[in-house]
Enzyme design. Structure first.
Site, mmCIF file in Angstrom:
data_model
loop_
_atom_site.group_PDB
_atom_site.id
_atom_site.type_symbol
_atom_site.label_atom_id
_atom_site.label_comp_id
_atom_site.label_asym_id
_atom_site.label_seq_id
_atom_site.Cartn_x
_atom_site.Cartn_y
_atom_site.Cartn_z
ATOM 1 N N PHE A 112 -6.755 -6.171 -1.157
ATOM 2 C CA PHE A 112 -7.946 -5.852 -0.366
ATOM 3 C C PHE A 112 -8.276 -7.053 0.526
ATOM 4 C CE2 PHE A 112 -8.243 -3.487 -4.363
ATOM 5 C CZ PHE A 112 -8.369 -2.189 -3.887
ATOM 6 N N THR A 142 0.851 -1.185 0.000
ATOM 7 C CA THR A 142 0.000 0.000 0.000
ATOM 8 C C THR A 142 0.887 1.234 0.000
ATOM 9 O OG1 THR A 142 -1.723 -1.180 1.215
ATOM 10 C CG2 THR A 142 -1.804 1.228 1.245
ATOM 11 N N CYS A 193 -3.807 -1.927 8.712
ATOM 12 C CA CYS A 193 -4.178 -1.115 7.546
ATOM 13 C C CYS A 193 -4.848 0.208 7.895
ATOM 14 C CB CYS A 193 -5.095 -1.924 6.624
ATOM 15 S SG CYS A 193 -4.286 -3.344 5.841
#
Length: 433
Positions: A152, A122, A263
């Site tokens: 994801f 990411t 995350c």
């Protein structure tokens, strides 16, 4: 296809194992020799349901290998994925891209032919441009394409998410790279998983926007939970009532102690910093970050209130330490702030978690770790459900009432109907009801 995965942490290992299960030849690379040695021996560095079996099956089939030799792994690869960590940079909250750029330079030195380099990590908008610049400068004249392909994956359900994704986002305008990525994901495409081809910068932003939106849903329902408590409403019914609206949806509308994990905390911060850099502040996300930070400390105060506003000298049993069930991840877990607030107030804390205690011991040294929920509850003045592991959903309330000093339950995940707990003689405190 031959795929190289740089980084054998959560994203890299799960992705590499799943790609090999599709029939690709995959080499997972990591600088940590002890991690590679453990993987070769069949020991997983993380807890993820089904991962050990998936890895063992594909290692036995010869499709999945592990190494510390990046150069050898990159040579001859059709696609090289960068899946290294991008933690929040100490001091300013920006995503730390040190590992991404270090991996890029090593890849550049090892490239010996046409290759597609894919950022799975990411990363903020524009990172792919910098990766491409480094590769073009150091890798010679070989045809190289840089692609953004965000993940994801939900911890605890990562394998299912990878094999049955809502969508596959691929950021590139290079036709050769598109062909390679179509082949990489061909098994999923045949199952009609939608592949969304977009620009590279768009792809990078999709990941951050998605996580920020989900974090916003969590934070929204947590604030509504506070309002429910004030006005005498039930947040679970409110969640159902709005979640049945297809424009809203029911997922991520479960009130609790706030979000954590690997995350949402770092990605919301990184999005804020990117927005600041481009002078387009995202005020909603700013509020989400602030509210979530305050939420965790507020849950500690909620427990203290349930103890009669006096925690000194009292014992609290904490059930669940990880930020969510089915993982051993303690990063930014609500339990950290809750337990610290209890310790600061003079309480003694006894805790249990099915998977997270080994890691928790490194960050929470001042508490007692117990073998199960009942050991933790023995002699306790209050029992607090922080993480909704399945083993906490059917506790023997009568047994608890006989081994606890005081009958107080604080249910931060709304696991139990209040009537059941109160019938067993407990003073019961939930979230938003």
């Amino acid at each position: 296809m031959r795929i190289t995965m740089i980084g054998s942490g959560y994203v890299g290992l799960v992705s590499g194992a799943c790609f090999s299960d599709f029939g690709h030849d995959v080499i997972c690379v990591d600088k940590d020799a002890s991690k590679i040695e453990a993987l070769e021996a069949g020991r997983m560095p993380i807890f993820e349901p089904g991962l050990d079996t998936l890895v063992a099956t594909n290692v036995a089939a010869g499709r999945l290998k592990f190494t510390t030799d990046l150069h050898a792994a990159v040579r001859g690869a059709d696609a090289v994925f960068i899946a290294v960590g991008t933690p929040s940079r100490r001091g300013d909250g920006h995503a730390d891209l040190t590992y991404v750029f270090a991996a890029t330079r090593e890849i550049a030195e090892a490239i010996d032919g046409p290759v597609v380099v894919v950022t799975k990590s990411t990363v903020p908008v524009g990172t792919g441009d910098k990766v491409e610049e480094i590769l073009l400068e150091l890798a010679g004249d070989f045809p190289i394409a840089v692609v953004s392909n965000p993940e994801f994956l939900r911890e605890g359900a990562a394998i299912g998410d990878f094999k049955r994704p809502d969508r596959i986002v691929i950021g590139t305008e290079d036709e050769r790279a598109k062909d390679v990525m179509r082949e990489v994901y061909r098994p999923l495409y045949l199952n009609e998983s939608p592949i969304l081809f977009v620009g590279r910068r768009t792809s990078e932003l999709i990941k951050y926007a998605a996580n920020a939106f989900l974090a916003t849903k969590i934070t929204f329902i947590n604030e509504i939970a506070d309002l429910c408590e004030a006005v005498g409403a039930n947040v679970q019914d409110v969640s159902r009532g709005i979640g049945l609206d297809k424009r809203i949806g029911s997922k991520f509308l479960h009130a609790g102690p706030g979000y954590g994990g690997s995350c949402f905390p770092k990605d919301t911060l990184a999005l804020l910093k990117t927005a600041e850099d481009y002078e387009t502040p995202v005020r909603i996300v700013e509020a989400v970050v602030q509210v979530n930070d305050n939420r965790k400390r507020a849950m500690g105060r909620k427990v203290i209130k349930a103890l009669g506003n006096e925690a000194k000298g009292k014992t609290v049993a904490i059930l669940g330490l990880t930020f969510k069930p089915n993982t051993d991840d303690m990063r930014d877990a609500p339990s950290l702030a809750i337990i610290q607030s209890l310790l600061d107030a003079g309480a003694t804390v006894r805790a249990h978690d099915p998977e997270g205690m080994d890691i928790a011991k490194t960050v929470l040294p001042g508490i007692t770790y117990c073998g199960d929920a009942y050991e933790a509850a023995t002699g306790a003045d209050a029992i607090v459900i922080v993480t909704e592991w399945d083993i906490y959903r059917a506790l023997d309330l009568k047994r608890l009432s006989t081994i606890m000093t005081s009958k107080v339950m604080v249910d931060l995940r709304n696991v139990y109907p209040s009537a059941d707990v109160e019938r067993a003689g407990f003073a019961y405190s939930a979230v938003g009801r």
